[in-house]
Scaffold this motif. Structure first.
Motif, PDB file in Angstrom:
ATOM      1  N   MET A 138      -6.731  16.203  -7.899  1.00  0.00           N
ATOM      2  CA  MET A 138      -8.707  16.366  -6.905  1.00  0.00           C
ATOM      3  C   MET A 138      -9.047  17.246  -6.009  1.00  0.00           C
ATOM      4  SD  MET A 138      -9.047  14.914 -10.198  1.00  0.00           S
ATOM      5  CE  MET A 138     -11.355  14.655 -10.050  1.00  0.00           C
TER       6      MET A 138
ATOM      7  N   GLY B 265      -2.520   5.496   1.478  1.00  0.00           N
ATOM      8  CA  GLY B 265      -1.866   4.897   1.623  1.00  0.00           C
ATOM      9  C   GLY B 265      -0.639   5.318   2.111  1.00  0.00           C
TER      10      GLY B 265
ATOM     11  N   GLY C  94      -3.980   4.409   5.459  1.00  0.00           N
ATOM     12  CA  GLY C  94      -4.364   3.355   5.945  1.00  0.00           C
ATOM     13  C   GLY C  94      -5.035   2.752   4.057  1.00  0.00           C
TER      14      GLY C  94
ATOM     15  N   THR D 114       0.778  -1.630   0.000  1.00  0.00           N
ATOM     16  CA  THR D 114      -0.373   0.452   0.327  1.00  0.00           C
ATOM     17  C   THR D 114       0.972   1.242  -0.062  1.00  0.00           C
ATOM     18  OG1 THR D 114      -1.707  -1.175   1.473  1.00  0.00           O
ATOM     19  CG2 THR D 114      -1.435   1.056   1.542  1.00  0.00           C
TER      20      THR D 114
ATOM     21  N   GLY E 179      -3.483  11.234  -2.506  1.00  0.00           N
ATOM     22  CA  GLY E 179      -2.558  11.302  -3.244  1.00  0.00           C
ATOM     23  C   GLY E 179      -2.268  13.055  -2.882  1.00  0.00           C
TER      24      GLY E 179
HETATM   25  C1  LIG Z   1      -2.337   7.622  -9.408  1.00  0.00           C
HETATM   26  S1  LIG Z   1      -1.461   8.290  -7.773  1.00  0.00           S
HETATM   27  C2  LIG Z   1      -3.887   8.935  -7.766  1.00  0.00           C
HETATM   28  C3  LIG Z   1      -3.717  10.043  -7.155  1.00  0.00           C
HETATM   29  C4  LIG Z   1      -5.167  10.793  -6.557  1.00  0.00           C
HETATM   30  N1  LIG Z   1      -5.974  10.456  -6.328  1.00  0.00           N
HETATM   31  C5  LIG Z   1      -4.532  11.833  -8.053  1.00  0.00           C
HETATM   32  O1  LIG Z   1      -5.932  11.452  -8.990  1.00  0.00           O
HETATM   33  O2  LIG Z   1      -4.398  12.421  -8.752  1.00  0.00           O
HETATM   34  C6  LIG Z   1      -2.596   6.790  -7.190  1.00  0.00           C
HETATM   35  C7  LIG Z   1      -2.559   7.374  -5.221  1.00  0.00           C
HETATM   36  O3  LIG Z   1      -3.233   6.278  -4.575  1.00  0.00           O
HETATM   37  C8  LIG Z   1      -2.637   5.892  -3.740  1.00  0.00           C
HETATM   38  N2  LIG Z   1      -2.850   4.010  -3.400  1.00  0.00           N
HETATM   39  C9  LIG Z   1      -2.718   2.998  -4.135  1.00  0.00           C
HETATM   40  N3  LIG Z   1      -3.104   1.805  -3.579  1.00  0.00           N
HETATM   41  C10 LIG Z   1      -2.947   2.455  -2.319  1.00  0.00           C
HETATM   42  C11 LIG Z   1      -4.705   1.743  -0.949  1.00  0.00           C
HETATM   43  N4  LIG Z   1      -4.189   0.184  -1.295  1.00  0.00           N
HETATM   44  N5  LIG Z   1      -5.296   2.154  -0.222  1.00  0.00           N
HETATM   45  C12 LIG Z   1      -4.481   3.869   0.135  1.00  0.00           C
HETATM   46  N6  LIG Z   1      -4.245   4.572  -0.683  1.00  0.00           N
HETATM   47  C13 LIG Z   1      -3.240   4.038  -1.983  1.00  0.00           C
HETATM   48  C14 LIG Z   1      -0.367   6.116  -3.801  1.00  0.00           C
HETATM   49  O4  LIG Z   1      -0.869   5.956  -2.673  1.00  0.00           O
HETATM   50  C15 LIG Z   1      -1.274   7.287  -4.686  1.00  0.00           C
HETATM   51  O5  LIG Z   1      -1.279   8.184  -4.109  1.00  0.00           O
END
Ligand SMILES: C[S@@+](CC[C@H](N)C(=O)[O-])C[C@H]1O[C@@H](n2cnc3c(N)ncnc32)[C@H](O)[C@@H]1O
Length: 243
Positions: free
Chosen positions: A53, A69, A91, A6, A49
Protein backbone atom coordinates in the motif's frame (compact mmCIF):
# COMPACT_ATOMS: atom_id res chain seq x y z
CA UNK A 1 -0.61 -19.31 20.31
CA UNK A 2 2.45 -19.76 22.50
CA UNK A 3 5.66 -18.65 20.77
CA UNK A 4 4.05 -16.42 18.12
CA UNK A 5 5.41 -12.87 18.52
CA UNK A 6 5.67 -9.57 16.68
CA UNK A 7 8.46 -10.84 14.40
CA UNK A 8 7.01 -14.29 13.63
CA UNK A 9 4.74 -13.32 10.72
CA UNK A 10 7.67 -11.94 8.73
CA UNK A 11 10.00 -14.82 9.60
CA UNK A 12 7.47 -17.29 8.22
CA UNK A 13 5.94 -15.33 5.35
CA UNK A 14 8.43 -12.81 3.92
CA UNK A 15 9.95 -15.26 1.41
CA UNK A 16 6.67 -15.64 -0.52
CA UNK A 17 4.58 -12.74 0.85
CA UNK A 18 4.38 -10.75 -2.39
CA UNK A 19 3.37 -13.81 -4.42
CA UNK A 20 0.75 -15.13 -2.00
CA UNK A 21 -0.65 -11.87 -0.57
CA UNK A 22 -1.63 -9.91 -3.63
CA UNK A 23 -5.34 -9.15 -3.34
CA UNK A 24 -7.12 -7.64 -6.32
CA UNK A 25 -8.36 -4.79 -4.08
CA UNK A 26 -4.96 -3.10 -3.75
CA UNK A 27 -5.55 -0.35 -6.31
CA UNK A 28 -9.06 0.36 -4.99
CA UNK A 29 -7.78 0.55 -1.42
CA UNK A 30 -4.83 2.80 -2.33
CA UNK A 31 -7.19 5.17 -4.18
CA UNK A 32 -9.68 5.18 -1.29
CA UNK A 33 -6.95 6.00 1.23
CA UNK A 34 -5.58 8.77 -0.99
CA UNK A 35 -9.04 10.32 -1.17
CA UNK A 36 -9.81 9.98 2.55
CA UNK A 37 -6.39 11.30 3.59
CA UNK A 38 -6.64 14.28 1.21
CA UNK A 39 -3.98 16.09 -0.79
CA UNK A 40 -0.75 16.81 1.06
CA UNK A 41 -1.66 14.61 4.05
CA UNK A 42 1.09 13.19 6.27
CA UNK A 43 0.28 9.47 6.42
CA UNK A 44 1.35 6.65 8.72
CA UNK A 45 0.81 2.98 7.87
CA UNK A 46 0.82 0.57 10.80
CA UNK A 47 2.37 -2.80 9.83
CA UNK A 48 3.69 -1.45 6.54
CA UNK A 49 4.94 -4.88 5.48
CA UNK A 50 6.57 -5.08 2.04
CA UNK A 51 5.03 -1.79 0.91
CA UNK A 52 1.99 -3.12 -1.01
CA UNK A 53 0.00 0.00 0.00
CA UNK A 54 2.70 2.47 1.03
CA UNK A 55 4.79 2.44 -2.15
CA UNK A 56 1.92 3.38 -4.52
CA UNK A 57 0.84 6.11 -2.05
CA UNK A 58 4.42 7.46 -1.96
CA UNK A 59 4.43 7.42 -5.77
CA UNK A 60 1.25 9.53 -5.73
CA UNK A 61 3.21 12.16 -3.80
CA UNK A 62 2.14 11.48 -0.19
CA UNK A 63 4.65 11.75 2.67
CA UNK A 64 4.25 8.33 4.23
CA UNK A 65 5.95 6.68 7.21
CA UNK A 66 5.55 3.18 8.59
CA UNK A 67 5.82 0.96 11.63
CA UNK A 68 6.67 -2.70 11.11
CA UNK A 69 7.57 -5.57 13.42
CA UNK A 70 9.56 -7.62 10.93
CA UNK A 71 12.93 -6.66 9.45
CA UNK A 72 12.43 -9.40 6.82
CA UNK A 73 9.29 -7.61 5.54
CA UNK A 74 11.06 -4.22 5.56
CA UNK A 75 13.99 -5.72 3.61
CA UNK A 76 11.49 -6.61 0.84
CA UNK A 77 10.15 -3.05 0.82
CA UNK A 78 13.65 -1.50 0.75
CA UNK A 79 14.56 -3.47 -2.39
CA UNK A 80 11.64 -1.97 -4.35
CA UNK A 81 11.66 1.32 -6.23
CA UNK A 82 11.23 4.19 -3.74
CA UNK A 83 11.55 1.79 -0.79
CA UNK A 84 14.58 3.53 0.67
CA UNK A 85 12.77 6.87 0.94
CA UNK A 86 10.11 5.76 3.43
CA UNK A 87 10.91 6.34 7.13
CA UNK A 88 10.12 3.14 9.06
CA UNK A 89 10.34 2.40 12.78
CA UNK A 90 10.82 -1.25 13.67
CA UNK A 91 8.63 -2.28 16.61
CA UNK A 92 5.20 -3.32 17.80
CA UNK A 93 2.63 -0.94 16.31
CA UNK A 94 0.53 -1.22 19.48
CA UNK A 95 3.19 0.60 21.49
CA UNK A 96 6.10 1.93 19.53
CA UNK A 97 6.77 5.66 19.39
CA UNK A 98 7.06 7.36 16.01
CA UNK A 99 7.54 11.00 15.23
CA UNK A 100 4.34 12.65 14.04
CA UNK A 101 1.80 14.04 14.14
CA UNK A 102 -0.09 12.56 11.19
CA UNK A 103 -3.23 13.55 9.29
CA UNK A 104 -4.13 9.97 8.44
CA UNK A 105 -3.17 6.57 9.86
CA UNK A 106 -4.23 3.22 8.38
CA UNK A 107 -4.07 -0.47 9.29
CA UNK A 108 -5.41 -2.81 6.61
CA UNK A 109 -5.66 -6.48 5.61
CA UNK A 110 -7.07 -7.70 8.98
CA UNK A 111 -3.81 -6.79 10.69
CA UNK A 112 -5.56 -5.31 13.75
CA UNK A 113 -6.37 -8.93 14.63
CA UNK A 114 -2.67 -9.84 14.68
CA UNK A 115 -2.52 -8.11 18.06
CA UNK A 116 -3.16 -10.96 20.48
CA UNK A 117 -5.48 -9.37 23.06
CA UNK A 118 -8.09 -6.68 23.60
CA UNK A 119 -5.53 -4.79 25.75
CA UNK A 120 -3.01 -4.70 22.90
CA UNK A 121 -5.67 -3.60 20.39
CA UNK A 122 -6.79 -0.84 22.75
CA UNK A 123 -3.17 0.30 23.18
CA UNK A 124 -2.96 0.48 19.39
CA UNK A 125 -5.97 2.83 19.23
CA UNK A 126 -4.46 5.00 22.01
CA UNK A 127 -1.10 5.05 20.22
CA UNK A 128 -2.80 6.18 17.02
CA UNK A 129 -4.98 8.81 18.76
CA UNK A 130 -1.85 10.31 20.41
CA UNK A 131 -0.22 10.74 17.00
CA UNK A 132 -3.18 12.12 15.04
CA UNK A 133 -3.70 15.80 14.32
CA UNK A 134 -7.03 17.34 15.33
CA UNK A 135 -9.63 15.99 12.85
CA UNK A 136 -7.07 13.40 11.72
CA UNK A 137 -8.46 10.06 10.55
CA UNK A 138 -7.68 6.40 11.25
CA UNK A 139 -8.80 3.78 8.73
CA UNK A 140 -8.95 0.05 9.43
CA UNK A 141 -9.96 -2.90 7.24
CA UNK A 142 -10.92 -6.19 8.90
CA UNK A 143 -13.11 -9.21 8.23
CA UNK A 144 -16.39 -9.68 10.11
CA UNK A 145 -15.99 -12.83 12.25
CA UNK A 146 -17.74 -15.82 10.68
CA UNK A 147 -17.92 -19.25 12.28
CA UNK A 148 -20.34 -20.82 9.80
CA UNK A 149 -17.77 -23.36 8.51
CA UNK A 150 -16.65 -24.39 12.00
CA UNK A 151 -17.91 -27.53 13.68
CA UNK A 152 -17.11 -28.20 17.33
CA UNK A 153 -14.66 -25.30 17.28
CA UNK A 154 -12.55 -26.54 14.37
CA UNK A 155 -12.35 -26.39 10.57
CA UNK A 156 -10.22 -27.94 7.82
CA UNK A 157 -9.96 -26.53 4.29
CA UNK A 158 -8.10 -27.62 1.19
CA UNK A 159 -6.49 -24.45 -0.15
CA UNK A 160 -4.63 -25.83 -3.17
CA UNK A 161 -4.00 -29.20 -4.70
CA UNK A 162 -2.02 -30.39 -7.72
CA UNK A 163 0.05 -33.36 -8.86
CA UNK A 164 2.90 -32.56 -6.48
CA UNK A 165 1.47 -30.67 -3.53
CA UNK A 166 -1.42 -30.16 -1.16
CA UNK A 167 -2.00 -27.01 0.90
CA UNK A 168 -4.36 -27.53 3.81
CA UNK A 169 -5.53 -25.05 6.42
CA UNK A 170 -6.50 -26.28 9.88
CA UNK A 171 -8.20 -23.81 12.20
CA UNK A 172 -9.62 -23.69 15.70
CA UNK A 173 -12.00 -21.18 17.23
CA UNK A 174 -12.02 -20.10 20.88
CA UNK A 175 -15.15 -17.96 21.39
CA UNK A 176 -14.20 -16.91 24.93
CA UNK A 177 -10.86 -15.40 23.98
CA UNK A 178 -12.17 -14.45 20.50
CA UNK A 179 -9.30 -16.31 18.90
CA UNK A 180 -8.90 -18.08 15.59
CA UNK A 181 -5.72 -20.13 15.39
CA UNK A 182 -4.73 -21.17 11.87
CA UNK A 183 -2.12 -23.66 10.81
CA UNK A 184 -1.38 -23.59 7.09
CA UNK A 185 0.14 -26.94 6.18
CA UNK A 186 2.00 -27.02 2.85
CA UNK A 187 2.97 -30.51 1.73
CA UNK A 188 5.40 -30.51 -1.21
CA UNK A 189 8.19 -32.83 -2.49
CA UNK A 190 10.59 -30.70 -0.37
CA UNK A 191 8.72 -31.64 2.80
CA UNK A 192 6.07 -30.12 5.05
CA UNK A 193 6.03 -26.40 5.86
CA UNK A 194 3.90 -25.11 8.73
CA UNK A 195 2.73 -21.49 8.63
CA UNK A 196 0.78 -20.73 11.83
CA UNK A 197 -1.25 -17.55 12.41
CA UNK A 198 -3.26 -16.60 15.51
CA UNK A 199 -5.91 -13.88 15.12
CA UNK A 200 -7.74 -12.18 17.99
CA UNK A 201 -10.94 -11.03 16.28
CA UNK A 202 -13.31 -8.28 17.35
CA UNK A 203 -16.78 -7.30 16.18
CA UNK A 204 -17.24 -3.87 14.60
CA UNK A 205 -19.07 -2.73 17.75
CA UNK A 206 -16.10 -3.66 19.97
CA UNK A 207 -13.70 -1.91 17.59
CA UNK A 208 -15.90 1.21 17.76
CA UNK A 209 -15.75 1.06 21.56
CA UNK A 210 -11.96 0.73 21.55
CA UNK A 211 -11.80 3.75 19.27
CA UNK A 212 -14.14 5.70 21.54
CA UNK A 213 -12.07 4.88 24.63
CA UNK A 214 -9.05 6.25 22.78
CA UNK A 215 -10.87 9.49 21.91
CA UNK A 216 -11.82 8.68 18.31
CA UNK A 217 -15.30 8.71 16.84
CA UNK A 218 -16.83 6.71 14.02
CA UNK A 219 -16.87 8.71 10.78
CA UNK A 220 -17.84 6.13 8.14
CA UNK A 221 -18.10 2.40 7.54
CA UNK A 222 -18.25 0.57 4.22
CA UNK A 223 -18.85 -3.10 3.48
CA UNK A 224 -16.06 -3.21 0.88
CA UNK A 225 -13.44 -1.04 -0.81
CA UNK A 226 -15.98 0.11 -3.43
CA UNK A 227 -17.86 2.01 -0.72
CA UNK A 228 -20.90 -0.31 -0.58
CA UNK A 229 -23.13 0.05 2.49
CA UNK A 230 -22.15 -2.07 5.51
CA UNK A 231 -24.98 -4.54 6.26
CA UNK A 232 -25.56 -7.72 8.25
CA UNK A 233 -24.43 -9.63 5.12
CA UNK A 234 -21.05 -7.85 4.89
CA UNK A 235 -18.01 -10.11 5.14
CA UNK A 236 -15.63 -7.25 5.90
CA UNK A 237 -15.59 -3.57 6.73
CA UNK A 238 -13.55 -0.53 5.96
CA UNK A 239 -14.02 1.91 8.82
CA UNK A 240 -12.78 5.45 9.33
CA UNK A 241 -12.51 7.07 12.76
CA UNK A 242 -11.88 10.74 13.40
CA UNK A 243 -10.08 12.51 16.23
C1 LIG B 1 -0.95 -9.18 6.45
S1 LIG B 1 0.56 -8.30 6.53
C2 LIG B 1 0.07 -6.71 5.97
C3 LIG B 1 1.21 -5.92 5.40
C4 LIG B 1 0.79 -4.66 4.63
N1 LIG B 1 0.10 -3.72 5.50
C5 LIG B 1 -0.10 -5.03 3.46
O1 LIG B 1 -1.26 -4.60 3.45
O2 LIG B 1 0.34 -5.76 2.57
C6 LIG B 1 0.74 -8.09 8.26
C7 LIG B 1 2.00 -7.31 8.64
O3 LIG B 1 1.91 -6.96 10.00
C8 LIG B 1 3.17 -7.12 10.61
N2 LIG B 1 2.91 -7.23 12.05
C9 LIG B 1 2.15 -8.18 12.67
N3 LIG B 1 2.05 -7.91 13.98
C10 LIG B 1 2.74 -6.76 14.19
C11 LIG B 1 2.97 -5.95 15.33
N4 LIG B 1 2.45 -6.26 16.52
N5 LIG B 1 3.72 -4.83 15.19
C12 LIG B 1 4.24 -4.49 13.98
N6 LIG B 1 4.03 -5.20 12.86
C13 LIG B 1 3.29 -6.33 12.97
C14 LIG B 1 3.74 -8.35 9.93
O4 LIG B 1 5.14 -8.45 10.07
C15 LIG B 1 3.30 -8.10 8.49
O5 LIG B 1 4.23 -7.34 7.80
Amino acid sequence: MHGFGTTTFGELNAADYDTLHNPDTTKLSVDAIAQIAGDGAQILELAIGSGRMALPLAEMGFEISGIEGSTEMVDLLRKKSGGNDIPIVIGDYADVAIEGPFDHVFLVYNTLFNLPSQEAQLRCFKNVADRLNKNGTFLIETFVPDFSDFENGQRMRTMKIDMHSAWIEAATHDPVNQMFEFQRIRITPEGVKLVPLPMRYAWPSEIDLMAKLAGLQLKSRWGDWQGSPFTNQSKMHVTVYEK
